[in-house]
Design an enzyme around this catalytic site. Structure first.
Site, mmCIF file in Angstrom:
data_model
loop_
_atom_site.group_PDB
_atom_site.id
_atom_site.type_symbol
_atom_site.label_atom_id
_atom_site.label_comp_id
_atom_site.label_asym_id
_atom_site.label_seq_id
_atom_site.Cartn_x
_atom_site.Cartn_y
_atom_site.Cartn_z
ATOM 1 N N TYR A 140 -58.672 -34.376 18.220
ATOM 2 C CA TYR A 140 -58.215 -34.932 16.945
ATOM 3 C C TYR A 140 -57.486 -33.874 16.110
ATOM 4 O O TYR A 140 -56.587 -34.205 15.349
ATOM 5 C CB TYR A 140 -59.400 -35.442 16.117
ATOM 6 C CG TYR A 140 -59.802 -36.877 16.360
ATOM 7 C CD1 TYR A 140 -60.191 -37.301 17.618
ATOM 8 C CD2 TYR A 140 -59.815 -37.802 15.316
ATOM 9 C CE1 TYR A 140 -60.588 -38.611 17.836
ATOM 10 C CE2 TYR A 140 -60.210 -39.111 15.517
ATOM 11 C CZ TYR A 140 -60.594 -39.521 16.780
ATOM 12 O OH TYR A 140 -60.981 -40.808 16.987
ATOM 13 N N LYS A 185 -67.352 -34.389 29.948
ATOM 14 C CA LYS A 185 -66.594 -34.691 31.174
ATOM 15 C C LYS A 185 -66.427 -33.361 31.893
ATOM 16 O O LYS A 185 -65.322 -32.871 32.139
ATOM 17 C CB LYS A 185 -65.248 -35.342 30.794
ATOM 18 C CG LYS A 185 -64.423 -35.850 31.948
ATOM 19 C CD LYS A 185 -64.975 -37.101 32.622
ATOM 20 C CE LYS A 185 -64.166 -37.427 33.871
ATOM 21 N NZ LYS A 185 -64.770 -38.520 34.673
ATOM 22 N N ASP A 218 -67.942 -41.231 31.427
ATOM 23 C CA ASP A 218 -67.666 -42.526 32.067
ATOM 24 C C ASP A 218 -68.973 -43.210 32.467
ATOM 25 O O ASP A 218 -69.157 -44.405 32.245
ATOM 26 C CB ASP A 218 -66.690 -42.379 33.247
ATOM 27 C CG ASP A 218 -66.993 -41.198 34.160
ATOM 28 O OD1 ASP A 218 -67.909 -40.412 33.846
ATOM 29 O OD2 ASP A 218 -66.311 -41.046 35.194
ATOM 30 N N ASP A 242 -65.938 -41.345 19.325
ATOM 31 C CA ASP A 242 -65.191 -42.452 18.720
ATOM 32 C C ASP A 242 -65.251 -43.672 19.635
ATOM 33 O O ASP A 242 -65.558 -44.789 19.196
ATOM 34 C CB ASP A 242 -63.729 -42.015 18.494
ATOM 35 C CG ASP A 242 -62.905 -43.130 17.872
ATOM 36 O OD1 ASP A 242 -63.393 -43.759 16.912
ATOM 37 O OD2 ASP A 242 -61.786 -43.392 18.353
ATOM 38 N N ASP A 246 -67.782 -47.437 19.251
ATOM 39 C CA ASP A 246 -67.300 -48.830 19.185
ATOM 40 C C ASP A 246 -67.973 -49.644 20.287
ATOM 41 O O ASP A 246 -68.330 -50.805 20.091
ATOM 42 C CB ASP A 246 -65.774 -48.907 19.335
ATOM 43 C CG ASP A 246 -65.056 -48.939 17.989
ATOM 44 O OD1 ASP A 246 -65.546 -48.271 17.051
ATOM 45 O OD2 ASP A 246 -64.019 -49.623 17.867
HETATM 46 C C1 IPM Z 1 -63.736 -43.994 13.181
HETATM 47 C C2 IPM Z 1 -62.286 -44.425 13.120
HETATM 48 C C3 IPM Z 1 -61.441 -43.205 12.744
HETATM 49 C C4 IPM Z 1 -61.591 -42.180 13.857
HETATM 50 C C5 IPM Z 1 -59.956 -43.520 12.464
HETATM 51 C C6 IPM Z 1 -59.793 -44.549 11.372
HETATM 52 C C7 IPM Z 1 -59.177 -42.279 12.160
HETATM 53 O O1 IPM Z 1 -61.894 -45.005 14.317
HETATM 54 O O2 IPM Z 1 -64.249 -43.476 12.170
HETATM 55 O O3 IPM Z 1 -64.363 -44.177 14.220
HETATM 56 O O4 IPM Z 1 -60.910 -42.264 14.890
HETATM 57 O O5 IPM Z 1 -62.398 -41.267 13.686
HETATM 58 MG MG MG Z 2 -63.483 -45.329 15.684
#
Ligand code: IPM
Ligand code: MG
Length: 369
Positions: A140, A185, A218, A242, A246
């Site tokens: 990042y 990884k 993975d 990240d 999700d």
């Molecule tokens: C998160 C989001 C952020 C990230 C974005 C909005 C920059 O996806 O907080 O998970 O990638 O960290």
């Molecule tokens: Mg995110």
């Protein structure tokens, strides 16, 4: 003494859910004898539109002077990824400027909404895992370069960056079920080989009572949906964290339910639901505010040292869910979905109910008995 919380609603559904979260936080603090003042500021796309910058100087100054930051979400289709100035840059700069290197993303599921997850209920019942994502390093924040037919993003980590986030994660594991899964990884990436080496040393020397296992990202992605209850605390680098969180959000029934805390060395932190700006829901009053409200609970606990107020907010969200006040993302088929505001009000009602039964001496005895 009054405490200051910076409230950055941001874009999309951010302002709607943050307003309700701030209200629940102030109410809970007040009921527990503390005073919280709020300061509002711009971040993300709305800040670009009004000032040209996704993180205006005044916003950063407010956040630096505050005890904590409560944030909604940034981004939306109006500000495309190919633009030079993007909403997400505001959030990334804020995390970096405040030194918030450890991002805590707890995942649990309330029994009432277990059928909102596509996974079988028996895989989820009793789930309680915590992902600690490194937040200010890795790909990042590495050098980026773009040529006409080539692009580059550099991923780098220092020993010190890995040590400090592993310490945070191992500390939480110690207070929980004493199992830490470090995700990397290492069969491909040099940064991951360093990550594994440092994680092993830190846990062996400083947390000998914590069981450490290593997992490739993975296979971790697969195990998260195959056997989610096998995890206690997961620690991983920025990009893997990240993606995995999700995925883990599916385990919680809806991404709208999940809170997060981004912490640094001191008590100051940034608290945000992990759902993002959900442009399709924005302005319609349908978004789930519980993830934002649970983020405010984390704020009360970590930054304001008000653990009882924090637990009261968490209990109030549980009570609202039990009452069946569920927005459309978690309301099952045939269930009348609640609006964002109805969900927020149900939490406030539950908070006040709990406070008034606490202040009645008779009921206190009952509780103790
Ligand atoms: C998160 C989001 C952020 C990230 C974005 C909005 C920059 O996806 O907080 O998970 O990638 O960290
Ligand atoms: Mg995110």
């Amino acid at each position: 003494m009054s405490r200051l919380v910076a409230v950055l609603g941001g874009d999309g559904i951010g302002p709607e859910v943050t307003e309700l979260a701030a209200r629940a936080m102030v109410e809970a603090a007040t009921l527990h004898g503390a005073r919280v003042e709020l300061g509002q500021a711009l971040i993300g796309g709305c800040a670009i539109d009004q000032t040209g910058s996704p993180l205006p100087d005044e916003t950063l100054a407010l956040c630096r002077s505050a005890d904590a930051v409560l944030l909604g979400a940034v981004g939306g289709p109006q500000w495309p990824p190919e633009a030079k100035v993007r909403p997400e840059q505001g959030l990334l700069a804020l995390r970096q400027q405040l030194g918030l290197f450890a991002n805590l993303r707890p995942v649990t599921i309330h029994p009432q909404i277990i059928s909102s997850s596509p996974l079988r209920p028996e895989l989820l019942r009793g789930l309680d895992l915590l992902v600690v994502r490194e937040l200010t390093g890795g790909i990042y924040f590495g050098a980026k370069r773009r040529e006409v037919d080539r692009a580059e993003d550099v991923c780098s980590y220092t020993v010190a960056e890995i040590e400090r986030v592993v310490r945070v994660a191992a500390g939480y594991a110690r207070a929980r079920r004493r199992k830490l899964t470090s995700v990397d990884k290492a069969n491909v990436l040099e940064t991951s080989r360093l990550w594994r080496e440092v994680a092993t040393r830190v846990v062996q020397t400083e947390f000998p009572d914590v069981y450490l296992e290593h997992q490739l990202v993975d296979s971790c992605a697969m195990l998260l949906v195959r056997a989610p209850k096998s995890f206690d605390v997961i620690v991983t680098e920025n990009l893997f964290g990240d993606v995995l969180t999700d995925e883990a959000a599916v385990l919680g029934g809806s991404i709208g339910m999940l809170p997060s805390a981004s912490l640094g060395e001191g008590p100051r932190g940034l608290y945000e639901p992990i759902h993002g700006s959900a442009p399709a829901l924005a302005g319609r009053g349908l978004a789930n505010p519980y993830g934002a409200i649970l983020s405010a609970a984390m704020l009360l606990r970590h930054s304001l040292a008000l653990p009882e107020a924090a637990s009261a907010v968490e209990a109030a969200v549980s009570a609202a869910v039990e009452e069946g006040v569920l927005t459309e993302d978690v309301a099952g088929p045939g269930w009348q979905p609640a609006t964002t505001r109805e969900a927020g009000s149900a939490v406030l009602r539950a908070l006040r109910r709990a406070a008034s039964s606490r202040s009645r001496p008779g009921s206190l005895l009952e509780e103790r008995g």
